[in-house]
Write an enzyme that holds these catalytic residues in place. Structure first.
Site, PDB file in Angstrom:
ATOM      1  N   TRP A   3      34.261  54.396  43.050  1.00  0.00           N
ATOM      2  CA  TRP A   3      33.361  53.122  43.079  1.00  0.00           C
ATOM      3  C   TRP A   3      33.389  52.449  44.429  1.00  0.00           C
ATOM      4  O   TRP A   3      32.229  52.119  44.850  1.00  0.00           O
ATOM      5  CB  TRP A   3      34.042  52.353  41.945  1.00  0.00           C
ATOM      6  CG  TRP A   3      33.833  52.889  40.418  1.00  0.00           C
ATOM      7  CD1 TRP A   3      34.694  53.312  39.913  1.00  0.00           C
ATOM      8  CD2 TRP A   3      32.484  53.362  39.916  1.00  0.00           C
ATOM      9  NE1 TRP A   3      34.278  53.756  38.546  1.00  0.00           N
ATOM     10  CE2 TRP A   3      32.918  53.762  38.585  1.00  0.00           C
ATOM     11  CE3 TRP A   3      31.354  53.147  40.175  1.00  0.00           C
ATOM     12  CZ2 TRP A   3      31.999  54.198  37.829  1.00  0.00           C
ATOM     13  CZ3 TRP A   3      30.279  53.448  39.281  1.00  0.00           C
ATOM     14  CH2 TRP A   3      30.556  53.869  38.097  1.00  0.00           C
ATOM     15  N   ASP A  45      35.899  44.199  43.718  1.00  0.00           N
ATOM     16  CA  ASP A  45      35.055  44.847  42.447  1.00  0.00           C
ATOM     17  C   ASP A  45      36.341  44.873  41.467  1.00  0.00           C
ATOM     18  O   ASP A  45      37.177  45.883  41.640  1.00  0.00           O
ATOM     19  CB  ASP A  45      34.447  46.295  42.695  1.00  0.00           C
ATOM     20  CG  ASP A  45      33.994  47.025  41.476  1.00  0.00           C
ATOM     21  OD1 ASP A  45      34.240  46.246  40.223  1.00  0.00           O
ATOM     22  OD2 ASP A  45      33.531  48.203  41.640  1.00  0.00           O
ATOM     23  N   LYS A  52      34.882  47.195  30.601  1.00  0.00           N
ATOM     24  CA  LYS A  52      36.130  47.972  30.823  1.00  0.00           C
ATOM     25  C   LYS A  52      37.111  47.097  29.950  1.00  0.00           C
ATOM     26  O   LYS A  52      37.814  47.588  28.993  1.00  0.00           O
ATOM     27  CB  LYS A  52      36.607  48.147  31.851  1.00  0.00           C
ATOM     28  CG  LYS A  52      35.401  48.889  33.140  1.00  0.00           C
ATOM     29  CD  LYS A  52      35.113  50.243  32.654  1.00  0.00           C
ATOM     30  CE  LYS A  52      34.132  50.923  33.362  1.00  0.00           C
ATOM     31  NZ  LYS A  52      33.593  50.504  34.802  1.00  0.00           N
TER      32      LYS A  52
END
Ligand code: PLP
Length: 360
Positions: free
Chosen positions: A102, A171, A195
């Site tokens: 990511w 993030d 999530k």
């Protein structure tokens, strides 16, 4: 009704009470004769939900007054672009610590928009670079990192990178609210909700107000943090049902005793799993360095890919779903977010013990 043990990486398990509340309220929200999905985002019923969600988030995390709490769309992936669009001034450069897939994507997006440097990484994403290994630009517009790499199972647990006066941008998509953090350490935090805190379709952003104010204005209005901050995230139609569900999840977090209790459960779950893996090394092996291991996404390998396939299939049959590792890395991944109970983990470990006995 049979609910499986859900170890999906995202969208992922949600707390049952949050879903049950949605079920109870679905057809007639608060005596209004319609569901919250059918209410105007500018009406009083939705407004109460919206502000309840923001208030709960502020309360659970002690978000300081000089931070905005935003609910945006476009996923965490849109933040990969929005962060540099807003914060990377012309001629400035941003630093990125990349600890997995990511972070790598976030850096690639920033490079499309301006100058962005790799300030630290591990080639194989098996450990976090040490603070002393980072090559930081003291004049960087910000330092971006990923607190938990969902695919590689690498997480900042004991300490975050430090960048002096350079704003930290994080993030936190896959570990937001896994425990309490000091928001003041950050200039900006973003997290896709799907999530750890709700359904897909909402991205939470916490941003220091001075960064909102100094954001670039030569970009479309819809991508400016200021547009959303000035309108309390109601500049255009908000993802109302997603925010409503986040509200239910945050209430559940509070009802459990807040983030201290949630953290305890998360630490217990991870300890149980990693200790189990260590005790059954002939069958299960975690490739990640011990000090960098994630509490949210626990990755490991079996001796062969065939055994991994068999493991995933037999687990699903036994009611444990979502255990296949990401397609880019293979292996097995146990995602045990806030809504996954200690009991669910203990049941899974029981299955894994039996599997190891038969197959190791
Ligand atoms: C899932 C994930 C993303 C991507 O989220 P989208 O909402 O699908 O854009 C980004 N970062 C991390 C750490 C993730 O886990």
């Amino acid at each position: 009704m049979t609910r499986v043990f859900n170890f999906n990486a995202g969208p992922a398990a949600l707390p049952l009470p949050a879903l049950e509340q949605a079920q109870r309220e679905l057809l007639d929200f608060a005596g209004s004769g319609m569901s919250i999905l059918e209410h105007s985002h500018r009406g009083k019923h939705y407004d109460a939900v919206h502000n309840d969600a923001i208030g709960l988030l502020r309360e659970l995390l002690d978000v300081p007054d000089d931070y905005n709490v935003l609910f945006l769309q476009g996923g965490a992936s849109q933040q990969f672009a929005m962060v540099p669009m807003n914060l990377l001034q012309v001629g400035a450069s941003a630093d990125y610590v990349v600890t997995g897939a990511w972070g790598k994507k976030a850096l690639a997006e920033a490079k499309l928009l301006g100058l962005a440097r790799l300030a630290g990484t591990d080639d194989r994403f098996l450990r976090l670079p040490k603070q002393s290994e980072l090559q930081l630009d003291p004049r960087a517009a910000y330092l971006h990192f990923t607190s938990n790499e969902t695919i590689h199972g690498v997480q900042y647990v004991d300490a975050f990178p430090e960048a002096g006066t350079v704003p930290l941008v994080c993030d936190m998509s896959s570990d937001f609210l896994w425990r309490k953090i000091d928001v003041r350490k950050f200039g900006l935090i973003y997290a896709g909700a799907q999530k750890n805190i709700g359904p897909s379709g909402v991205t939470i952003v916490l941003i220091r107000k001075d960064l909102v104010e100094s954001g670039r204005t030569d970009i479309p209005k819809i991508f400016r943090y200021k547009t959303h901050a000035d309108a309390n995230s109601l500049a255009n139609t908000a993802p109302t049902f997603g925010i409503y569900l986040i509200r239910n999840v945050l209430r559940w977090v509070k009802d459990q005793g807040g983030l201290a209790q949630i953290e305890q459960w998360n630490r217990d779950k991870a300890t149980l799993i990693y200790e189990f893996l260590a005790e059954h090394e002939t069958c299960y092996r975690c490739p990640v360095s011990p000090e960098s291991r994630s509490h949210m996404n626990i990755v490991f390998r079996l001796p062969t890919e065939d055994l991994e396939k068999q493991f995933v299939a037999e687990a699903a049959e036994a009611g444990f779903v979502g255990l296949k590792g990401h397609r880019s890395v293979g292996g097995i991944r146990i995602s045990c977010y806030n809504a996954v109970s200690v009991e669910a983990v203990l049941s899974l470990l029981g299955f894994m013990m039996d599997f190891a006995k038969v197959n190791a």
